[in-house]
Design a protein around this motif. Structure first.
Motif, PDB file in Angstrom:
ATOM      1  N   ARG A 162      39.341  35.797  42.333  1.00  0.00           N
ATOM      2  CA  ARG A 162      40.437  35.514  41.923  1.00  0.00           C
ATOM      3  C   ARG A 162      40.587  37.161  41.726  1.00  0.00           C
ATOM      4  NH1 ARG A 162      41.532  32.777  36.684  1.00  0.00           N
ATOM      5  NH2 ARG A 162      40.840  33.637  35.139  1.00  0.00           N
ATOM      6  N   GLN A 163      41.577  37.571  42.107  1.00  0.00           N
ATOM      7  CA  GLN A 163      42.504  39.110  41.245  1.00  0.00           C
ATOM      8  C   GLN A 163      44.118  39.458  40.960  1.00  0.00           C
ATOM      9  OE1 GLN A 163      41.719  41.930  45.068  1.00  0.00           O
ATOM     10  NE2 GLN A 163      41.794  44.030  43.659  1.00  0.00           N
ATOM     11  N   ALA A 164      44.079  39.548  39.974  1.00  0.00           N
ATOM     12  CA  ALA A 164      45.245  39.413  39.727  1.00  0.00           C
ATOM     13  C   ALA A 164      45.851  40.395  39.508  1.00  0.00           C
ATOM     14  CB  ALA A 164      44.907  39.063  37.674  1.00  0.00           C
ATOM     15  N   PRO A 165      46.619  41.182  39.346  1.00  0.00           N
ATOM     16  CA  PRO A 165      47.305  42.183  39.620  1.00  0.00           C
ATOM     17  C   PRO A 165      47.237  43.477  38.813  1.00  0.00           C
ATOM     18  CG  PRO A 165      49.627  40.306  39.639  1.00  0.00           C
ATOM     19  CD  PRO A 165      47.879  39.746  39.364  1.00  0.00           C
ATOM     20  N   GLY A 166      47.014  44.366  39.454  1.00  0.00           N
ATOM     21  CA  GLY A 166      46.389  45.541  38.409  1.00  0.00           C
ATOM     22  C   GLY A 166      44.862  45.039  37.649  1.00  0.00           C
ATOM     23  N   LYS A 167      44.044  43.973  38.355  1.00  0.00           N
ATOM     24  CA  LYS A 167      42.579  43.773  37.310  1.00  0.00           C
ATOM     25  C   LYS A 167      41.757  43.738  39.112  1.00  0.00           C
ATOM     26  CE  LYS A 167      44.025  41.088  34.144  1.00  0.00           C
ATOM     27  NZ  LYS A 167      44.190  40.437  33.007  1.00  0.00           N
ATOM     28  N   GLN A 168      40.499  44.066  38.567  1.00  0.00           N
ATOM     29  CA  GLN A 168      39.396  43.517  39.546  1.00  0.00           C
ATOM     30  C   GLN A 168      39.904  42.377  39.950  1.00  0.00           C
ATOM     31  OE1 GLN A 168      36.573  45.634  38.090  1.00  0.00           O
ATOM     32  NE2 GLN A 168      36.053  47.107  38.842  1.00  0.00           N
ATOM     33  N   ARG A 169      38.797  42.045  41.383  1.00  0.00           N
ATOM     34  CA  ARG A 169      38.639  41.043  41.597  1.00  0.00           C
ATOM     35  C   ARG A 169      37.484  40.278  40.884  1.00  0.00           C
ATOM     36  NH1 ARG A 169      38.619  39.713  48.279  1.00  0.00           N
ATOM     37  NH2 ARG A 169      40.551  41.244  47.838  1.00  0.00           N
ATOM     38  N   GLU A 170      37.329  38.851  40.415  1.00  0.00           N
ATOM     39  CA  GLU A 170      36.262  38.141  39.376  1.00  0.00           C
ATOM     40  C   GLU A 170      36.146  37.124  40.439  1.00  0.00           C
ATOM     41  OE1 GLU A 170      37.543  37.736  36.017  1.00  0.00           O
ATOM     42  OE2 GLU A 170      39.164  36.292  36.414  1.00  0.00           O
ATOM     43  N   LEU A 171      34.820  36.865  39.624  1.00  0.00           N
ATOM     44  CA  LEU A 171      34.128  35.102  40.406  1.00  0.00           C
ATOM     45  C   LEU A 171      34.779  34.341  39.215  1.00  0.00           C
ATOM     46  CD1 LEU A 171      32.057  33.899  42.137  1.00  0.00           C
ATOM     47  CD2 LEU A 171      30.605  34.920  40.564  1.00  0.00           C
ATOM     48  N   VAL A 172      35.475  33.842  40.402  1.00  0.00           N
ATOM     49  CA  VAL A 172      35.555  32.029  39.753  1.00  0.00           C
ATOM     50  C   VAL A 172      34.549  31.379  39.515  1.00  0.00           C
ATOM     51  CG1 VAL A 172      37.037  30.078  39.568  1.00  0.00           C
ATOM     52  CG2 VAL A 172      37.957  32.580  40.504  1.00  0.00           C
ATOM     53  N   GLY A 173      33.872  30.701  40.484  1.00  0.00           N
ATOM     54  CA  GLY A 173      33.120  30.155  40.485  1.00  0.00           C
ATOM     55  C   GLY A 173      31.982  29.763  42.067  1.00  0.00           C
ATOM     56  N   THR A 174      30.974  29.017  42.093  1.00  0.00           N
ATOM     57  CA  THR A 174      29.835  29.119  43.261  1.00  0.00           C
ATOM     58  C   THR A 174      30.039  27.434  43.419  1.00  0.00           C
ATOM     59  OG1 THR A 174      27.600  29.932  42.486  1.00  0.00           O
ATOM     60  CG2 THR A 174      29.240  31.711  42.969  1.00  0.00           C
ATOM     61  N   ILE A 175      29.126  27.327  44.495  1.00  0.00           N
ATOM     62  CA  ILE A 175      28.549  26.259  44.864  1.00  0.00           C
ATOM     63  C   ILE A 175      27.428  26.115  46.428  1.00  0.00           C
ATOM     64  CG2 ILE A 175      30.532  25.261  47.152  1.00  0.00           C
ATOM     65  CD1 ILE A 175      30.278  22.348  45.591  1.00  0.00           C
ATOM     66  N   ASP A 199      45.928  32.358  34.492  1.00  0.00           N
ATOM     67  CA  ASP A 199      45.225  31.659  35.816  1.00  0.00           C
ATOM     68  C   ASP A 199      46.225  32.791  37.327  1.00  0.00           C
ATOM     69  OD1 ASP A 199      44.295  28.806  34.219  1.00  0.00           O
ATOM     70  OD2 ASP A 199      43.461  30.834  34.874  1.00  0.00           O
ATOM     71  N   THR A 200      47.240  33.077  37.042  1.00  0.00           N
ATOM     72  CA  THR A 200      48.396  33.657  37.982  1.00  0.00           C
ATOM     73  C   THR A 200      47.455  34.874  38.826  1.00  0.00           C
ATOM     74  OG1 THR A 200      50.134  33.796  37.035  1.00  0.00           O
ATOM     75  CG2 THR A 200      49.887  35.061  38.034  1.00  0.00           C
ATOM     76  N   ALA A 201      46.604  34.505  40.497  1.00  0.00           N
ATOM     77  CA  ALA A 201      46.457  35.788  40.720  1.00  0.00           C
ATOM     78  C   ALA A 201      46.023  35.296  42.516  1.00  0.00           C
ATOM     79  CB  ALA A 201      44.574  36.020  40.333  1.00  0.00           C
ATOM     80  N   VAL A 202      45.779  36.182  42.648  1.00  0.00           N
ATOM     81  CA  VAL A 202      45.585  36.022  44.098  1.00  0.00           C
ATOM     82  C   VAL A 202      43.993  35.356  44.372  1.00  0.00           C
ATOM     83  CG1 VAL A 202      45.111  36.521  46.484  1.00  0.00           C
ATOM     84  CG2 VAL A 202      46.536  37.686  45.692  1.00  0.00           C
ATOM     85  N   TYR A 203      43.743  33.863  45.214  1.00  0.00           N
ATOM     86  CA  TYR A 203      42.652  33.070  44.878  1.00  0.00           C
ATOM     87  C   TYR A 203      41.668  33.500  46.465  1.00  0.00           C
ATOM     88  CZ  TYR A 203      42.999  30.875  40.635  1.00  0.00           C
ATOM     89  OH  TYR A 203      43.439  31.469  38.960  1.00  0.00           O
ATOM     90  N   TYR A 204      40.475  33.400  46.783  1.00  0.00           N
ATOM     91  CA  TYR A 204      39.619  33.926  48.005  1.00  0.00           C
ATOM     92  C   TYR A 204      38.901  32.951  47.544  1.00  0.00           C
ATOM     93  CZ  TYR A 204      42.157  38.607  47.913  1.00  0.00           C
ATOM     94  OH  TYR A 204      44.064  39.564  47.575  1.00  0.00           O
ATOM     95  N   CYS A 205      38.179  32.834  49.541  1.00  0.00           N
ATOM     96  CA  CYS A 205      37.018  31.806  49.301  1.00  0.00           C
ATOM     97  C   CYS A 205      36.227  33.241  50.074  1.00  0.00           C
ATOM     98  CB  CYS A 205      37.405  30.327  49.627  1.00  0.00           C
ATOM     99  SG  CYS A 205      37.122  30.495  51.204  1.00  0.00           S
ATOM    100  N   LYS A 206      34.284  33.121  49.791  1.00  0.00           N
ATOM    101  CA  LYS A 206      33.709  34.056  49.971  1.00  0.00           C
ATOM    102  C   LYS A 206      32.562  33.160  50.408  1.00  0.00           C
ATOM    103  CE  LYS A 206      31.206  38.142  49.389  1.00  0.00           C
ATOM    104  NZ  LYS A 206      29.792  37.793  49.038  1.00  0.00           N
ATOM    105  N   THR A 207      31.997  33.868  51.945  1.00  0.00           N
ATOM    106  CA  THR A 207      30.099  33.727  51.692  1.00  0.00           C
ATOM    107  C   THR A 207      30.086  34.451  53.214  1.00  0.00           C
ATOM    108  OG1 THR A 207      29.434  31.500  52.939  1.00  0.00           O
ATOM    109  CG2 THR A 207      31.183  32.235  54.453  1.00  0.00           C
ATOM    110  N   SER A 208      28.540  34.869  52.259  1.00  0.00           N
ATOM    111  CA  SER A 208      27.566  36.089  52.783  1.00  0.00           C
ATOM    112  C   SER A 208      28.778  37.326  52.262  1.00  0.00           C
ATOM    113  CB  SER A 208      27.738  35.681  54.042  1.00  0.00           C
ATOM    114  OG  SER A 208      26.962  36.950  54.562  1.00  0.00           O
ATOM    115  N   ILE A 209      29.232  37.877  53.901  1.00  0.00           N
ATOM    116  CA  ILE A 209      30.029  38.728  53.648  1.00  0.00           C
ATOM    117  C   ILE A 209      31.481  38.806  54.000  1.00  0.00           C
ATOM    118  CG2 ILE A 209      27.870  40.661  54.187  1.00  0.00           C
ATOM    119  CD1 ILE A 209      29.326  40.364  57.022  1.00  0.00           C
ATOM    120  N   TYR A 210      31.503  37.402  54.413  1.00  0.00           N
ATOM    121  CA  TYR A 210      33.017  37.124  54.566  1.00  0.00           C
ATOM    122  C   TYR A 210      33.933  36.337  53.988  1.00  0.00           C
ATOM    123  CZ  TYR A 210      30.636  37.307  59.169  1.00  0.00           C
ATOM    124  OH  TYR A 210      28.710  38.105  60.122  1.00  0.00           O
TER     125      TYR A 210
END
Length: 111
Positions: free
Chosen positions: A38-51, A89-100
């Motif tokens: 997730r990435q909140a306004p003005g902040k760096q993208r951070e890991l929420v979790g993995t599976i 928790d307000t942010a843009v939430y992204y999913c990621k795998t490998s480089i995608y």
């Protein structure tokens, strides 16, 4: 071509819940580690979790006990269940795998 498409974001009151989905295509989904960021306004993208492919999960301290990641390999989809949402928790939430990366979905929590 790998595609990750998030959905399920929206506006919710503090204390509420949302479930995000990330539909994957173009890869052998079942063997991939999937992550939510997730990435909140003005902040760096951070890991929420993995599976992992076997379903083992790992979470950031800030969401432990409130968020749950799951996956459905038959549907090539990973989920992020978010409970007891907080304003922070307000942010843009992204999913990621490998480089995608997916395009992201906005979650806004009103206080």
């Amino acid at each position: 071509q790998v595609q990750l498409v998030e959905s399920g974001g929206g506006l919710v009151q503090a204390g509420g819940s949302l479930r995000l989905s990330c539909a994957a295509s173009g890869l052998i989904f079942r063997i991939n580690v999937m992550g939510w960021y997730r990435q909140a306004p003005g902040k760096q993208r951070e890991l929420v979790g993995t599976i992992t492919s076997s379903g083992s999960t790992n979470y950031a301290d800030s969401v432990k006990g409130r968020f749950t990641i799951s996956r459905d390999n038959a549907k090539n989809t990973v989920y992020l269940q978010m409970n007891s949402l907080k304003f922070e928790d307000t942010a843009v939430y992204y999913c990621k795998t490998s480089i995608y990366w997916g395009q992201g979905t906005q979650v806004t929590v009103s206080s």
